[in-house]
Scaffold this active site. Structure first.
Site, short mmCIF file in Angstrom:
data_model
loop_
_atom_site.label_atom_id
_atom_site.label_comp_id
_atom_site.label_asym_id
_atom_site.label_seq_id
_atom_site.Cartn_x
_atom_site.Cartn_y
_atom_site.Cartn_z
N ARG A 107 -10.41 5.68 10.79
CA ARG A 107 -8.94 5.54 10.88
C ARG A 107 -8.35 6.49 11.93
O ARG A 107 -7.70 6.06 12.86
CB ARG A 107 -8.31 5.80 9.51
CG ARG A 107 -8.69 4.77 8.44
CD ARG A 107 -8.06 3.42 8.71
NE ARG A 107 -8.44 2.42 7.74
CZ ARG A 107 -7.78 2.16 6.61
NH1 ARG A 107 -6.70 2.87 6.30
NH2 ARG A 107 -8.18 1.21 5.80
N HIS A 133 -11.75 7.29 4.77
CA HIS A 133 -10.84 8.42 4.98
C HIS A 133 -11.58 9.68 4.51
O HIS A 133 -12.34 9.63 3.53
CB HIS A 133 -9.58 8.31 4.11
CG HIS A 133 -8.46 7.51 4.68
ND1 HIS A 133 -7.61 6.75 3.90
CD2 HIS A 133 -8.00 7.39 5.95
CE1 HIS A 133 -6.68 6.19 4.66
NE2 HIS A 133 -6.91 6.55 5.91
N ARG A 141 0.20 -1.63 7.77
CA ARG A 141 0.81 -0.44 7.18
C ARG A 141 1.80 0.26 8.12
O ARG A 141 2.40 1.27 7.71
CB ARG A 141 -0.27 0.55 6.71
CG ARG A 141 -1.16 -0.01 5.59
CD ARG A 141 -1.94 1.08 4.88
NE ARG A 141 -1.08 1.98 4.13
CZ ARG A 141 -1.50 3.10 3.56
NH1 ARG A 141 -2.79 3.45 3.63
NH2 ARG A 141 -0.66 3.88 2.90
N ASP A 164 0.82 -1.23 0.00
CA ASP A 164 0.00 0.00 0.00
C ASP A 164 0.84 1.27 0.00
O ASP A 164 0.31 2.38 0.17
CB ASP A 164 -0.90 0.03 1.26
CG ASP A 164 -2.27 -0.61 1.02
OD1 ASP A 164 -2.73 -0.63 -0.14
OD2 ASP A 164 -2.89 -1.06 2.00
N CYS A 174 -4.87 9.89 -2.90
CA CYS A 174 -4.17 8.96 -2.00
C CYS A 174 -2.72 8.78 -2.43
O CYS A 174 -1.86 8.48 -1.60
CB CYS A 174 -4.80 7.58 -2.04
SG CYS A 174 -6.50 7.56 -1.67
C1 LIG Z 1 -8.24 7.64 -0.54
N1 LIG Z 1 -7.68 7.10 0.62
C2 LIG Z 1 -8.65 6.49 1.34
C3 LIG Z 1 -6.38 7.24 1.01
N2 LIG Z 1 -5.97 8.31 1.41
N3 LIG Z 1 -5.57 6.20 1.03
C4 LIG Z 1 -5.78 4.94 0.45
C5 LIG Z 1 -5.32 3.86 1.38
C6 LIG Z 1 -5.61 2.49 0.86
C7 LIG Z 1 -5.10 1.40 1.75
N4 LIG Z 1 -5.40 0.13 1.17
C8 LIG Z 1 -5.72 1.48 3.13
O1 LIG Z 1 -6.81 0.96 3.30
O2 LIG Z 1 -5.12 2.05 4.04
#
Ligand SMILES: CN(C)C(=N)NCCC[C@H](N)C(=O)O
Length: 288
Positions: A151, A180, A106, A81, A280
């Site tokens: 989150r 997010h 992560r 990621d 992202c």
């Molecule tokens: C648009 N978004 C939500 C972001 N800012 N980041 C993407 C993170 C994706 C990762 N698989 C996760 O779920 O953390």
């Protein structure tokens, strides 16, 4: 002739001004969906990494053609990621509030971000609480909007306010598809030139109270339809004039055009398999 007290032109007729940006990106060399930490991820369906790389290359090219500077973070094979650099920190005025990730999958990304930020001479503050950088912090010149619910811990909002000395407005996210803030809200113009920040958001992603707060703070905001939000249309990157967004978000693009913005559609559908879009993949480094 006297100047009218109320503007007769409105935002649609305004001249939009782009300002050069510095973005941090990470090539999706090791991009994969090996675990599921959001509802978009299905580890049972193999990703087409070549396609993800081509989509990311195009996104980086769009930024450089717009005159923005792009710095790169080195990808790591064990961190699929890592392409989503927005989650690594929020940087304002040369001060970096470095992330502490929610999911153990992560957490090893934190060290890579810390090393990069420190190597750039930024004033780096590792977080005491869980927060996922620009995934949940949207910066304008007068305030920071901050998401919570999935989150980022609410306590991180106060930490950010103490660190940056600007008001941080907490907004509760209620729909797990929009886990997010940057899946549901984007800053089109941060107000650094115009003096007036402009945002777009999908109301259904927010609690009723958060919707009222947004309505009070940004009565003229662009309200985006669910269909556009579901293709990550709000995971967009604005520089005051240009708005880079998933090309599938056609309704949102039309609204942007009507407001005098220049939407630039990109295809990030392979990266969306991990739950991300253009924003992202893009962390803004705001210098002192
Ligand atoms: C648009 N978004 C939500 C972001 N800012 N980041 C993407 C993170 C994706 C990762 N698989 C996760 O779920 O953390």
């Amino acid at each position: 002739m006297t100047t009218p007290a109320v503007s007769l032109t409105g935002p649609a007729a305004q001249e939009r001004t782009a300002t050069p940006r510095h973005y941090l990106m990470c090539p999706p060399t090791h991009f994969d969906v090996r675990y599921a930490i959001n509802p978009w991820m299905d580890p049972g369906r193999p990703v087409d990494r070549g396609r993800a790389i081509a989509q990311w290359d195009r996104l980086r090219d769009v930024y450089t053609r717009l005159g923005h500077r792009v710095s790169l973070l080195d990808p790591r094979p064990d961190l699929p990621d890592m392409v989503f650099t927005a989650n690594g920190a929020v940087v304002v005025g040369g001060t970096a509030f470095a992330a502490r990730f929610r999911n153990p999958e992560r957490t090893a990304e934190e060290a890579a971000h810390l090393a990069w930020l420190r190597g750039r001479g930024l004033d780096v503050h590792p977080s005491g609480t869980v927060h996922e950088g620009e995934g949940d912090f949207a910066v304008t010149s007068s305030l920071i909007l901050a998401g919570t619910g999935f989150r980022t811990d609410q306590a991180a909002h106060m930490e950010a306010q103490e660190l940056f000395g600007v008001p941080v407005v907490g907004l509760r996210l209620v729909d797990p598809r929009f886990y997010h803030l940057d899946t549901a809200l984007t800053v089109l113009d941060d107000g650094r030139v115009s003096g007036r920040a402009d945002i777009a958001y999908f109301p259904g992603a927010f609690s009723g109270a958060a919707q009222r707060v947004l309505g009070l703070l940004f009565p003229d905001a662009v309200r985006v339809a669910e269909a556009d939000a579901l293709v990550f249309g709000l995971n967009a990157v604005g520089d005051g004039r240009n708005v880079v967004l998933p090309r599938q978000a056609t309704g949102f693009a039309a609204l942007l055009r009507a407001r005098g913005y220049h939407p630039i559609g990109v295809d990030t559908s392979e990266l969306a398999r991990a739950g991300g879009g253009p924003k992202c993949c893009t962390q803004e480094i705001r210098a002192a």
